[in-house]
Design a protein around this motif. Sequence first.
Motif, PDB file in Angstrom:
ATOM      1  N   LYS A 164       0.836  -1.213   0.000  1.00 52.95           N
ATOM      2  CA  LYS A 164       0.000   0.000   0.000  1.00 52.95           C
ATOM      3  C   LYS A 164       0.869   1.261   0.000  1.00 52.95           C
ATOM      4  O   LYS A 164       0.590   2.226  -0.727  1.00 52.95           O
ATOM      5  CB  LYS A 164      -0.910  -0.025   1.232  1.00 52.95           C
ATOM      6  CG  LYS A 164      -1.941   1.063   1.238  1.00 52.95           C
ATOM      7  CD  LYS A 164      -2.857   0.957   2.414  1.00 52.95           C
ATOM      8  CE  LYS A 164      -3.772   2.170   2.436  1.00 52.95           C
ATOM      9  NZ  LYS A 164      -4.343   2.377   3.754  1.00 52.95           N
ATOM     10  N   ARG A 165       1.931   1.247   0.809  1.00 55.25           N
ATOM     11  CA  ARG A 165       2.824   2.416   0.841  1.00 55.25           C
ATOM     12  C   ARG A 165       3.554   2.594  -0.483  1.00 55.25           C
ATOM     13  O   ARG A 165       3.796   3.716  -0.922  1.00 55.25           O
ATOM     14  CB  ARG A 165       3.841   2.269   1.977  1.00 55.25           C
ATOM     15  CG  ARG A 165       3.337   2.891   3.266  1.00 55.25           C
ATOM     16  CD  ARG A 165       4.421   2.904   4.328  1.00 55.25           C
ATOM     17  NE  ARG A 165       5.529   3.778   4.007  1.00 55.25           N
ATOM     18  CZ  ARG A 165       6.751   3.642   4.522  1.00 55.25           C
ATOM     19  NH1 ARG A 165       7.015   2.656   5.360  1.00 55.25           N
ATOM     20  NH2 ARG A 165       7.704   4.494   4.205  1.00 55.25           N
ATOM     21  N   GLU A 168       1.292   4.344  -2.723  1.00 53.60           N
ATOM     22  CA  GLU A 168       1.157   5.772  -2.402  1.00 53.60           C
ATOM     23  C   GLU A 168       2.372   6.581  -2.857  1.00 53.60           C
ATOM     24  O   GLU A 168       2.247   7.738  -3.235  1.00 53.60           O
ATOM     25  CB  GLU A 168       0.976   5.950  -0.878  1.00 53.60           C
ATOM     26  CG  GLU A 168      -0.387   5.488  -0.400  1.00 53.60           C
ATOM     27  CD  GLU A 168      -0.430   5.212   1.105  1.00 53.60           C
ATOM     28  OE1 GLU A 168      -1.498   4.786   1.573  1.00 53.60           O
ATOM     29  OE2 GLU A 168       0.604   5.395   1.804  1.00 53.60           O
ATOM     30  N   ASN A 169       3.529   5.949  -2.829  1.00 51.64           N
ATOM     31  CA  ASN A 169       4.762   6.714  -3.054  1.00 51.64           C
ATOM     32  C   ASN A 169       5.324   6.636  -4.469  1.00 51.64           C
ATOM     33  O   ASN A 169       6.259   7.351  -4.790  1.00 51.64           O
ATOM     34  CB  ASN A 169       5.837   6.268  -2.058  1.00 51.64           C
ATOM     35  CG  ASN A 169       5.444   6.613  -0.630  1.00 51.64           C
ATOM     36  OD1 ASN A 169       4.561   7.440  -0.412  1.00 51.64           O
ATOM     37  ND2 ASN A 169       6.081   5.998   0.336  1.00 51.64           N
TER      38      ASN A 169
END
Length: 410
Positions: A164-165, A168-169
């Motif tokens: 998930k991170r 996002e990044n």
Amino acid sequence: MTTLLVNIKELIQVRKPGTKKISGIEMKTLPTIKKAFLLIKNGFIIDFGSMDSVPKLACKKIDCTGKMVLPTWCDSHTHIVFAGNREQEFVDRINGLTYEQIAKNGGGILNSAKKLQNTNEIDLYEQSAKRLEEIMALGTGAVEIKSGYGLTIDAELKMLKVIKRLKENYRIPIKATFLGAHAFPSKFKDNKEGYINLIINEMLPKIAQENLAEFIDVFCETGYFSVEDTNKILSAAKSYGLIPKVHVNQFNTIGGIQVSVKHKALSVDHLEVMTSEDINSLKGSDTMPVALPSCSYFLSIPYTPARAIIESGLPLALATDFNPGSTPSGNMNFVVATACIKMKMTPEEAINAATINGAYAMNLSEEVGSITKGKKANFIITKEIPSYGFIPYSFGSNLIEDVYIDGEKI
Ligand code: NIG
Ligand code: FE
């Protein structure tokens, strides 16, 4: 921002909107435009065509004389979130042990699970982000990432949170797959039903609640999860809206394809061992067969019978399987070359399989996988090369000059 690429020697994989996947004999055709332009605006493909009709615009221009432009690779099967490595098992195999023997002795997936359980989320994120950046530099512009090295509720969630991170990044499209059914943890060695219940009753609800995955995967294989286990897990996942993408037929043909097709799987992956019955079961379905040739290369196991699959009218996608045990490489250029060299796919078939069909196997064929108006401006500019066939021909050479994601050079 508007950018115009001009004098492109050949613009590869130009498709009309709505093209979802390419099957059978059609895979032999790779539509291109010679001496082309490509117009991109705000991260999307706006227009393309022959230099004879290049628009006269006051905007940023990139001169591509001698170079080709193609969509970025779509890698629909990876396990890039993992901790450490399994280099020792690589040496053990050189010295005569098989992948299956190593797994039986407590190595393999359980070895990676132990390492991952002892790695904190920050460290795991950093190791994984490095791999993601590496594959992007190699031309990958959309990727699927699986969990499956956690095998406890906390560690599976840790993996999915790392994915998930990453989403996002980083700007490239990333799809998350829950693969809790990758192996039975030692604790459940004599209580397989207990682990399946843990997946169904505890892991799945939490993952769904936190919206951490769009796909469900099972390693359907002798010694791992049976067809019956697979059926149970896929049925449970369906009620949470997770779509199946299943590991099948890597070492044995046990009915994994049939149960996956029954559950309307988006893809069935590996397929090193295929009977004609297995191929027939895929006919008339919407399930994409996915081959992972660098896994066959690394483990010295058979290659997916691409010719038989394509000649029976089916589509085929290519992916890396990047993971610490069976494929410690995320290089789609190598996958494309190996598919041509070892699986006798033509360069056209291999490029179709690694772009538009890979996009289909991630439910992303509306966004990436071809040079199409309205799609993301995710593309590769090659070095100066004589033809696109040079990409698989020059296996091992890096022919990529630049990679663009959302219209921006990475
Ligand atoms: O796709 N076959 C199952 N899973 C992985 C390898 C797992 C491992 O050895 O760590 C694969 O090859
Ligand atoms: Fe895999």
